[in-house]
Scaffold this active site. Structure first.
Site, mmCIF file in Angstrom:
data_model
loop_
_atom_site.group_PDB
_atom_site.id
_atom_site.type_symbol
_atom_site.label_atom_id
_atom_site.label_comp_id
_atom_site.label_asym_id
_atom_site.label_seq_id
_atom_site.Cartn_x
_atom_site.Cartn_y
_atom_site.Cartn_z
ATOM 1 C CB THR A 97 -7.534 -75.149 -18.356
ATOM 2 O OG1 THR A 97 -7.006 -76.472 -18.643
ATOM 3 C CG2 THR A 97 -6.661 -74.217 -18.685
ATOM 4 C CE LYS A 174 -4.359 -78.377 -20.922
ATOM 5 N NZ LYS A 174 -5.703 -78.314 -20.191
#
Length: 291
Positions: A97, A174
């Site tokens: 991420t 995300k």
């Protein structure tokens, strides 16, 4: 060349990367992995894969390179080891991420080097990584994503793997998923703090909310955490809030609630940890402090 004929390297064999590497190995892919911790490499070897001695060995020797490390480490890894050694037709897939603006910058540099790049952040925790049921949010060239799709289906739930758009879109998706799961509870904490600090006891607060403390309602779960003394340990992935705000700034829009809460907490003492063992402040403790 088919995927089964490709040499696939994985950098980062921790809670998430270790499960990914093991599942790909069991599915018959040729996997070599590297991690700063020797036990991560050993677990891959025990699962049938091979261990590398460095990240450089992975990037120079593999057709496809997967990375699964903490976001800031992923950026440093790309700049220091991956981009300088990238070659034409190599494929890089980042399961980390990372702030979307930095993902776009890194991805574009890979493209300019003649390689392909997919940002494919994952969600589902250690259990999902081990079971091969992760959610995968894919950004990048559609043809490259299609070619790599069997890899994603090996590590993830086929119904929850989605191609989100161009490079960076996976990171954006995300963020949406993380905010949907985490941020409403931050608002709920503030509601509960208001009631408790203004004199209501917990039972009366729950009656005011019209929520049974034994139910599956999100407020009920927070109520039980207060009763059990675990509320101050709850993680809301604070370490990544700055990533979300970086993308908002880059795109020219504001996230006033997230920005305000980030400013409220950013200088607080870090008294708890998230699932990746990153230190972060206790949102509940900060709300309950006297001004």
């Amino acid at each position: 060349m088919t995927l089964k004929e490709c040499s696939i390297g994985i950098i980062g064999l921790g809670q998430m990367g270790g499960g990914i590497a093991a599942n790909l190995t069991r599915a018959g892919y040729s996997i070599i992995g590297y991690d700063l911790k020797a036990d991560g490499i050993q677990k891959l070897v025990e699962a049938g894969g091979r261990g590398a001695k460095s990240a450089d060995e992975i990037v120079t020797g593999c057709d496809i390179v997967l990375t699964c490390v903490e976001g800031l480490n992923s950026i440093q890894l790309a700049d220091a080891a991956l981009l300088p050694n990238a070659r034409t037709d190599q494929i890089f897939i980042d399961h980390s991420t990372v702030p979307a603006p930095k993902t776009r910058r890194i991805g574009q540099t890979f493209i300019e080097a003649g390689a392909q790049y997919l940002d494919a952040p994952i969600s589902g925790g250690k259990g999902g990584a081990e079971a091969g049921t992760l959610r995968v949010f894919v950004g990048g060239d559609k043809a490259t994503a299609k070619y790599c799709w069997p890899l994603f289906e090996t590590i993830g739930n086929a119904d929850k793997i989605v191609h989100c758009g161009q490079i960076g879109a996976g990171q954006v998706a995300k963020v949406v998923q993380q905010l949907t799961v985490r941020f409403p509870d931050v608002a709920r904490l503030e509601v509960m703090m208001f009631g408790l600090r203004s004199g209501l006891d917990l039972e009366t607060l729950m009656r005011a909310l019209d929520v049974s403390p034994d139910s599956g309602d999100p407020y009920a779960k927070l109520c039980r955490a207060i009763k059990n003394g675990n509320i101050e340990k709850l993680s809301f992935i604070f370490s990544e809030w700055a990533y979300f705000l970086e993308e908002a700034k880059a795109q020219g829009f504001r996230m006033p609630m997230l920005d305000a809460m980030y400013e409220f907490c950013k200088d607080a003492e870090k008294t708890t940890i998230d699932a990746l063992r990153r230190p972060e402040p206790s949102i509940w403790n900060e709300l309950m402090k006297s001004s």
